[in-house]
Design an enzyme around this catalytic site. Structure first.
Site, mmCIF file in Angstrom:
data_model
loop_
_atom_site.group_PDB
_atom_site.id
_atom_site.type_symbol
_atom_site.label_atom_id
_atom_site.label_comp_id
_atom_site.label_asym_id
_atom_site.label_seq_id
_atom_site.Cartn_x
_atom_site.Cartn_y
_atom_site.Cartn_z
ATOM 1 N N TYR A 51 48.117 57.663 0.016
ATOM 2 C CA TYR A 51 49.272 56.793 -0.197
ATOM 3 C C TYR A 51 50.006 57.261 -1.452
ATOM 4 C CZ TYR A 51 47.075 53.684 3.244
ATOM 5 O OH TYR A 51 46.504 53.156 4.374
ATOM 6 N N HIS B 49 39.569 57.970 7.407
ATOM 7 C CA HIS B 49 40.931 57.493 7.643
ATOM 8 C C HIS B 49 41.418 57.661 9.085
ATOM 9 C CE1 HIS B 49 44.954 56.834 5.307
ATOM 10 N NE2 HIS B 49 44.945 56.185 6.454
ATOM 11 N N SER C 19 48.883 46.923 9.306
ATOM 12 C CA SER C 19 50.225 46.571 9.770
ATOM 13 C C SER C 19 50.188 45.324 10.645
ATOM 14 C CB SER C 19 50.858 47.737 10.536
ATOM 15 O OG SER C 19 52.248 47.554 10.708
ATOM 16 N N PRO C 20 49.501 44.254 10.204
ATOM 17 C CA PRO C 20 49.324 43.069 11.055
ATOM 18 C C PRO C 20 50.609 42.298 11.330
ATOM 19 C CG PRO C 20 48.595 42.598 8.831
ATOM 20 C CD PRO C 20 48.873 44.074 8.890
ATOM 21 N N LEU C 21 51.642 42.529 10.529
ATOM 22 C CA LEU C 21 52.896 41.796 10.716
ATOM 23 C C LEU C 21 53.923 42.620 11.481
ATOM 24 C CD1 LEU C 21 53.124 40.240 7.128
ATOM 25 C CD2 LEU C 21 52.170 39.220 9.202
ATOM 26 N N GLY C 22 53.472 43.666 12.137
ATOM 27 C CA GLY C 22 54.396 44.530 12.859
ATOM 28 C C GLY C 22 55.248 43.779 13.863
#
Length: 285
Positions: free
Chosen positions: A53, A127, A207-210
């Site tokens: 990152y 990863h 990315s749970p709010l995608g």
């Protein structure tokens, strides 16, 4: 903040995904540190990062260094489980490559230990599978790191059910977490979530709010979340995370944030209990 488990460790039911603080569009350091501190003040005790990152190749590990700096400046920083990852590389042009070789993973772990300033990493995750390297060899490196005490728990990311089973076998039943993409707009990881539920392995949706911020039309996958949110008087994002928490006690979402107000709203999802009708509506989208 309710808690859940990653291996033997007890962590907050909502974690913080730190990636947005180090990639394109990242804020200045002061706001990033304020975001981490807001997370800790809200009861968050899990922060997810990775050596990849960053932006330029001259700043590998930028996010790990940033997280370590923020934690060192907060009275509850030592109570946080930091999860990091190795095996994914990012180049100056923004492209991604893979290196799942045992030599690279062990070297990457040593570098992460130094940047985080710890004797052992709370959760170290492979990863992303490297098709050039047999999966069992990559996981074998995690097993060695566990046995050497350099990592406290091991996890995999972007893995399918077969890889999860193989990893758990190679680790001698010590696979502690699986981090896969899962959101209202991306539900193909349900088989992996169910396998983790059956085995008692933590499932960390990335990315749970995608799709949620763009929910405007009634035909979108996220529109029901907006309707439930309006009825509840909360944000659709909070409803989304509460829906995930209701799926299984092994689910620990790690929503990304780069603003204090964003992580405060996400953390509040741990206190939002949806009823059976609301969950049924959201499940059938």
């Amino acid at each position: 903040m309710q808690t859940r488990r990653i291996g033997a460790a007890e962590v907050s039911a909502i974690g913080l995904g730190a990636m947005p603080m180090s990639v394109e569009g990242r804020p200045d350091e002061a706001r990033s540190i304020a975001t981490v501190h807001a997370a800790l003040d809200a009861g968050v005790t899990l922060i997810d990062t990775a050596d990849a990152y960053h932006l330029g190749t001259d700043e590998v590990g930028h996010n790990e260094t940033l997280v370590a700096k923020a934690l060192s400046a907060h009275e509850r920083g030592s109570q946080v489980l930091v999860a990091t990852k190795g095996g994914h590389l990012r180049h100056r042009d923004g492209s991604w490559t893979l290196d799942g070789s045992p030599a690279h993973l062990k070297r990457a772990c040593e570098d992460s230990l130094a940047r985080l300033g710890v004797e052992a990493i709370g959760l170290y995750q492979y990863h992303r599978p490297d098709p050039r390297v047999p999966y069992e060899e990559s996981i074998g490196a995690l097993r060695d790191l566990l046995d050497e005490g350099k990592i406290r728990t091991a996890g995999v990311s972007n893995a399918d059910p077969g890889q999860i089973r193989l990893a758990d076998d190679i680790l001698g039943g010590r696979l502690a977490a699986v981090q896969n993409q899962f959101s209202p707009a991306f539900r193909s990881s349900v088989p992996e979530l169910e396998l983790c539920h059956d085995r008692g392995i933590a499932f960390l949706p990335w990315s749970p709010l995608g799709g949620i911020p763009r929910a405007r039309d009634l035909g979108s996958a996220s529109a029901p979340f907006a309707r439930v949110a309006e009825a509840r008087g909360v944000s659709p994002q909070r409803v989304c995370l509460a829906w995930m928490l209701a799926k299984s006690p092994v689910v620990i979402p790690i929503p990304g944030a780069s603003r204090p107000e964003t992580i405060r709203d996400s953390a509040a999802a741990a206190d939002l209990v949806l009823d059976a009708d609301e969950i049924a509506l959201l499940d059938t989208v």
